[in-house]
Motif scaffolding. Structure first.
Motif, PDB file in Angstrom:
ATOM      1  N   SER A  15      39.436  45.894  42.855  1.00 29.21           N
ATOM      2  CA  SER A  15      39.976  44.643  43.385  1.00 29.21           C
ATOM      3  C   SER A  15      41.078  44.916  44.413  1.00 29.21           C
ATOM      4  N   LEU A  16      41.932  45.890  44.114  1.00 31.51           N
ATOM      5  CA  LEU A  16      42.995  46.249  45.059  1.00 31.51           C
ATOM      6  C   LEU A  16      42.409  46.841  46.341  1.00 31.51           C
ATOM      7  N   GLY A  22      40.616  44.239  53.317  1.00 28.59           N
ATOM      8  CA  GLY A  22      40.805  42.968  54.013  1.00 28.59           C
ATOM      9  C   GLY A  22      41.997  42.988  54.955  1.00 28.59           C
ATOM     10  N   ARG A  23      42.987  43.787  54.634  1.00 31.30           N
ATOM     11  CA  ARG A  23      44.168  43.925  55.495  1.00 31.30           C
ATOM     12  C   ARG A  23      44.028  45.089  56.472  1.00 31.30           C
ATOM     13  N   ARG A  24      42.915  45.791  56.339  1.00 27.91           N
ATOM     14  CA  ARG A  24      42.639  46.964  57.186  1.00 27.91           C
ATOM     15  C   ARG A  24      43.714  48.045  57.051  1.00 27.91           C
ATOM     16  N   GLY A  57      52.503  45.214  48.480  1.00 25.29           N
ATOM     17  CA  GLY A  57      52.448  43.770  48.274  1.00 25.29           C
ATOM     18  C   GLY A  57      51.072  43.276  47.873  1.00 25.29           C
ATOM     19  N   LEU A  58      50.279  44.144  47.249  1.00 27.48           N
ATOM     20  CA  LEU A  58      48.978  43.724  46.746  1.00 27.48           C
ATOM     21  C   LEU A  58      49.199  42.866  45.508  1.00 27.48           C
ATOM     22  N   THR A  59      48.226  42.036  45.183  1.00 24.64           N
ATOM     23  CA  THR A  59      48.387  41.118  44.066  1.00 24.64           C
ATOM     24  C   THR A  59      47.370  41.394  42.956  1.00 24.64           C
TER      25      THR A  59
END
Length: 91
Positions: A15-16, A22-24, A57-59
């Motif tokens: 998931s991370l 997605g943030r490249r 800052g991953l969630t």
């Protein structure tokens, strides 16, 4: 070998990885976490995971956090989860 711990860690790391992709951004520690879990070092993998969450800052979704918490209790390694910044755990 703790296959349950490996399963939980690899699942959360996946998931991370999707967030990082997605943030490249490339986060080498994610692969390290997989390897640590596969080599029966889940406590170190969890420590890396917490540091990576806070650094990038991953969630975590609430259910992911709950699974990690259950694993940490099982491993008697719960203190490290208190280091996760609260805003990084999504309800």
């Amino acid at each position: 070998m703790d296959y349950y711990a490996e399963f939980i860690i690899v699942q959360v790391v996946g998931s991370l990885q999707l967030q990082a992709d997605g943030r490249r951004i490339n986060i080498a520690a994610l692969q390290s976490m997989r390897e640590l879990a596969a080599n029966d070092e889940p406590e170190i993998a969890i420590d890396y995971l917490v540091n990576t969450l806070n650094s990038f800052g991953l969630t975590l979704k609430q259910d992911e956090y709950d699974r990690l918490s259950a694993l940490a209790v099982r491993l008697e390694y719960t203190d490290v989860l208190t280091d996760i910044r609260p805003e990084l755990i999504l309800s």
